[in-house]
Design a protein around this motif. Structure first.
Motif, PDB file in Angstrom:
ATOM      1  N   GLN A   1       0.762  -1.112  -0.231  1.00 26.27           N
ATOM      2  CA  GLN A   1       0.127   0.147   0.193  1.00 26.27           C
ATOM      3  C   GLN A   1       0.818   1.226  -0.070  1.00 26.27           C
ATOM      4  O   GLN A   1       0.800   2.340  -0.627  1.00 26.27           O
ATOM      5  CB  GLN A   1      -0.891  -0.594   1.470  1.00 26.27           C
ATOM      6  N   ARG A   2       1.312   1.406   0.732  1.00 28.91           N
ATOM      7  CA  ARG A   2       3.151   2.673   0.606  1.00 28.91           C
ATOM      8  C   ARG A   2       3.735   2.270  -0.745  1.00 28.91           C
ATOM      9  O   ARG A   2       3.887   3.696  -0.721  1.00 28.91           O
ATOM     10  CB  ARG A   2       3.638   2.195   2.022  1.00 28.91           C
ATOM     11  N   LYS A   3       3.752   1.548  -0.761  1.00 30.32           N
ATOM     12  CA  LYS A   3       4.597   1.808  -2.632  1.00 30.32           C
ATOM     13  C   LYS A   3       4.232   2.250  -3.186  1.00 30.32           C
ATOM     14  O   LYS A   3       4.151   2.805  -3.944  1.00 30.32           O
ATOM     15  CB  LYS A   3       4.982   0.435  -2.607  1.00 30.32           C
ATOM     16  N   LYS A   4       2.004   1.278  -3.296  1.00 34.62           N
ATOM     17  CA  LYS A   4       1.019   1.740  -4.466  1.00 34.62           C
ATOM     18  C   LYS A   4       0.866   3.664  -3.768  1.00 34.62           C
ATOM     19  O   LYS A   4       1.575   4.242  -5.158  1.00 34.62           O
ATOM     20  CB  LYS A   4       0.241   1.737  -4.289  1.00 34.62           C
ATOM     21  N   LYS A   5       1.354   3.906  -2.693  1.00 30.62           N
ATOM     22  CA  LYS A   5       0.729   5.799  -2.311  1.00 30.62           C
ATOM     23  C   LYS A   5       1.377   6.208  -3.231  1.00 30.62           C
ATOM     24  O   LYS A   5       1.694   7.204  -3.863  1.00 30.62           O
ATOM     25  CB  LYS A   5       0.495   5.652  -1.166  1.00 30.62           C
ATOM     26  N   ARG A   6       3.200   5.674  -3.010  1.00 28.16           N
ATOM     27  CA  ARG A   6       3.848   6.689  -2.712  1.00 28.16           C
ATOM     28  C   ARG A   6       4.093   6.615  -4.562  1.00 28.16           C
ATOM     29  O   ARG A   6       4.842   7.849  -5.241  1.00 28.16           O
ATOM     30  CB  ARG A   6       5.627   5.541  -2.623  1.00 28.16           C
ATOM     31  N   MET A   7       3.863   5.150  -5.564  1.00 31.21           N
ATOM     32  CA  MET A   7       4.337   5.610  -7.534  1.00 31.21           C
ATOM     33  C   MET A   7       2.742   5.991  -7.323  1.00 31.21           C
ATOM     34  O   MET A   7       3.043   7.255  -8.506  1.00 31.21           O
ATOM     35  CB  MET A   7       3.399   3.888  -7.044  1.00 31.21           C
ATOM     36  N   ILE A   8       1.583   6.568  -7.028  1.00 31.31           N
ATOM     37  CA  ILE A   8       0.939   7.204  -7.358  1.00 31.31           C
ATOM     38  C   ILE A   8       1.186   8.637  -7.153  1.00 31.31           C
ATOM     39  O   ILE A   8       0.535  10.001  -8.145  1.00 31.31           O
ATOM     40  CB  ILE A   8      -0.587   6.245  -6.605  1.00 31.31           C
ATOM     41  N   SER A   9       2.198   8.670  -5.865  1.00 22.21           N
ATOM     42  CA  SER A   9       1.642  10.243  -5.896  1.00 22.21           C
ATOM     43  C   SER A   9       3.179  10.645  -6.997  1.00 22.21           C
ATOM     44  O   SER A   9       3.318  12.048  -7.629  1.00 22.21           O
ATOM     45  CB  SER A   9       2.492  10.167  -4.380  1.00 22.21           C
ATOM     46  N   ASN A  10       3.963   9.938  -7.605  1.00 16.33           N
ATOM     47  CA  ASN A  10       5.067  10.245  -7.885  1.00 16.33           C
ATOM     48  C   ASN A  10       4.570  10.349  -9.591  1.00 16.33           C
ATOM     49  O   ASN A  10       4.992  11.146 -10.298  1.00 16.33           O
ATOM     50  CB  ASN A  10       6.032   8.849  -8.554  1.00 16.33           C
ATOM     51  N   ARG A  11       3.664   8.975  -9.518  1.00 18.36           N
ATOM     52  CA  ARG A  11       2.461   9.452 -10.849  1.00 18.36           C
ATOM     53  C   ARG A  11       2.346  11.355 -11.298  1.00 18.36           C
ATOM     54  O   ARG A  11       2.546  11.516 -12.157  1.00 18.36           O
ATOM     55  CB  ARG A  11       1.771   9.012 -10.753  1.00 18.36           C
ATOM     56  N   GLU A  12       2.198  11.928  -9.952  1.00 16.21           N
ATOM     57  CA  GLU A  12       0.912  12.486  -9.951  1.00 16.21           C
ATOM     58  C   GLU A  12       2.106  13.772 -10.410  1.00 16.21           C
ATOM     59  O   GLU A  12       1.821  15.106 -10.861  1.00 16.21           O
ATOM     60  CB  GLU A  12      -0.148  12.846  -9.015  1.00 16.21           C
ATOM     61  N   SER A  13       2.995  13.863 -10.058  1.00 15.24           N
ATOM     62  CA  SER A  13       4.102  14.738  -9.643  1.00 15.24           C
ATOM     63  C   SER A  13       5.005  14.989 -11.089  1.00 15.24           C
ATOM     64  O   SER A  13       5.160  15.906 -11.260  1.00 15.24           O
ATOM     65  CB  SER A  13       5.706  14.748  -8.707  1.00 15.24           C
ATOM     66  N   ALA A  14       4.898  13.651 -11.313  1.00 11.86           N
ATOM     67  CA  ALA A  14       5.714  13.736 -13.114  1.00 11.86           C
ATOM     68  C   ALA A  14       4.423  14.377 -14.208  1.00 11.86           C
ATOM     69  O   ALA A  14       5.280  15.385 -14.974  1.00 11.86           O
ATOM     70  CB  ALA A  14       5.639  12.215 -12.968  1.00 11.86           C
ATOM     71  N   ARG A  15       2.952  13.946 -13.622  1.00 11.46           N
ATOM     72  CA  ARG A  15       2.205  14.795 -13.875  1.00 11.46           C
ATOM     73  C   ARG A  15       1.936  16.095 -14.640  1.00 11.46           C
ATOM     74  O   ARG A  15       1.974  16.787 -15.433  1.00 11.46           O
ATOM     75  CB  ARG A  15       1.330  14.445 -13.790  1.00 11.46           C
ATOM     76  N   ARG A  16       2.546  16.476 -12.640  1.00  6.34           N
ATOM     77  CA  ARG A  16       2.444  18.145 -13.229  1.00  6.34           C
ATOM     78  C   ARG A  16       3.604  18.853 -13.629  1.00  6.34           C
ATOM     79  O   ARG A  16       3.367  20.153 -14.195  1.00  6.34           O
ATOM     80  CB  ARG A  16       2.323  18.235 -11.680  1.00  6.34           C
ATOM     81  N   SER A  17       5.114  18.107 -13.171  1.00  8.17           N
ATOM     82  CA  SER A  17       6.225  18.843 -14.051  1.00  8.17           C
ATOM     83  C   SER A  17       5.841  18.775 -15.885  1.00  8.17           C
ATOM     84  O   SER A  17       6.584  19.438 -15.981  1.00  8.17           O
ATOM     85  CB  SER A  17       7.350  17.487 -13.785  1.00  8.17           C
ATOM     86  N   ARG A  18       5.227  17.371 -16.222  1.00 11.22           N
ATOM     87  CA  ARG A  18       4.972  17.835 -17.739  1.00 11.22           C
ATOM     88  C   ARG A  18       4.266  18.799 -18.052  1.00 11.22           C
ATOM     89  O   ARG A  18       4.546  19.558 -19.304  1.00 11.22           O
ATOM     90  CB  ARG A  18       4.215  15.900 -17.962  1.00 11.22           C
TER      91      ARG A  18
ATOM     92  N   GLN B   1       5.372  21.265 -20.229  1.00  9.28           N
ATOM     93  CA  GLN B   1       4.308  22.693 -21.799  1.00  9.28           C
ATOM     94  C   GLN B   1       3.547  23.406 -21.621  1.00  9.28           C
ATOM     95  O   GLN B   1       3.603  24.182 -22.083  1.00  9.28           O
ATOM     96  CB  GLN B   1       3.459  21.133 -22.047  1.00  9.28           C
ATOM     97  N   LYS B   2       3.507  23.975 -20.221  1.00 11.74           N
ATOM     98  CA  LYS B   2       3.758  25.046 -20.187  1.00 11.74           C
ATOM     99  C   LYS B   2       4.594  26.328 -20.972  1.00 11.74           C
ATOM    100  O   LYS B   2       4.777  27.382 -21.186  1.00 11.74           O
ATOM    101  CB  LYS B   2       2.756  25.759 -18.615  1.00 11.74           C
ATOM    102  N   HIS B   3       5.439  25.933 -20.423  1.00 11.87           N
ATOM    103  CA  HIS B   3       6.970  26.410 -19.958  1.00 11.87           C
ATOM    104  C   HIS B   3       6.883  26.959 -22.152  1.00 11.87           C
ATOM    105  O   HIS B   3       6.767  28.250 -22.865  1.00 11.87           O
ATOM    106  CB  HIS B   3       7.588  26.606 -19.297  1.00 11.87           C
ATOM    107  N   LEU B   4       7.134  25.988 -22.436  1.00 14.07           N
ATOM    108  CA  LEU B   4       7.311  25.483 -23.472  1.00 14.07           C
ATOM    109  C   LEU B   4       6.355  26.301 -24.851  1.00 14.07           C
ATOM    110  O   LEU B   4       6.583  26.898 -25.553  1.00 14.07           O
ATOM    111  CB  LEU B   4       7.421  24.061 -24.295  1.00 14.07           C
ATOM    112  N   ASP B   5       4.939  26.305 -24.502  1.00 17.54           N
ATOM    113  CA  ASP B   5       4.421  27.144 -24.923  1.00 17.54           C
ATOM    114  C   ASP B   5       3.976  28.779 -24.839  1.00 17.54           C
ATOM    115  O   ASP B   5       4.021  29.811 -26.117  1.00 17.54           O
ATOM    116  CB  ASP B   5       2.756  26.927 -24.592  1.00 17.54           C
TER     117      ASP B   5
END
Length: 166
Positions: A35-52, A56-60
């Motif tokens: 569960q901890r690993k899954k939470k961390r994975m979800i959090s990392n995915r969300e962080s990566a999505r925000r970073s992308r 993209q906003k900076h590129l635009d």
């Protein structure tokens, strides 16, 4: 009833209100770790999505800025081209005017030489008899108004804009 090997509370090495696992519940411990690993994975995915999204906003924004700067650059080039053309036209006109000034100065000098030649004759008489020609000023007036005015009135100005094109 048998006593359970699982008790609730915190251990000295624990990190929160998770149950302390005994030796018999390794599955529960594995489940908590998953569960901890899954939470961390979800959090990392969300962080990566925000970073992308930020990238993209900076590129635009950079693309918009590039477009705006290209537009300004084209406007400046156009302005410089127009100003250069205007400068060339004014420079050509200035050359024509200078040529006309030189020509008119030469004509004025010629007229002054004629006046200087005629005036000493009028003042001293130069052998002209006043009875025949009057007081002398009439001769100069008639000479200036008749002969020279026709010569220079009909003479074309020689300078033109086409002379200085290169």
């Amino acid at each position: 009833m048998a006593s359970s090997s699982t008790t609730t509370g915190t251990s000295s090495g624990g990190s929160g209100p998770y149950p302390i696992q005994g030796s018999g519940s390794e599955k529960d411990l594995q489940h908590v770790m998953d569960q901890r690993k899954k939470k961390r994975m979800i959090s990392n995915r969300e962080s990566a999505r925000r970073s992308r999204m930020r990238k993209q906003k900076h590129l635009d924004e950079l693309a918009t800025q590039l477009s705006q700067l290209r537009k300004e650059n084209n406007q400046m080039i156009s302005s410089v081209t127009i100003t250069t053309q205007h400068y060339m036209n004014v420079e050509t006109e200035n050359r024509v005017l200078r040529a006309q000034v030189a020509e008119l100065s030469q004509q004025l000098q010629s007229l002054n030489e004629i006046i200087a030649f005629v005036n000493p004759c009028v003042d001293s008489g130069c052998g002209f008899m006043e009875e025949q020609y009057g007081s002398g000023t009439e001769f100069v007036d008639e000479f200036m108004s008749n002969s020279l005015s026709y010569v220079y009135a009909n003479q074309a100005i020689l300078a033109s804009a086409d002379m200085f094109m290169y």
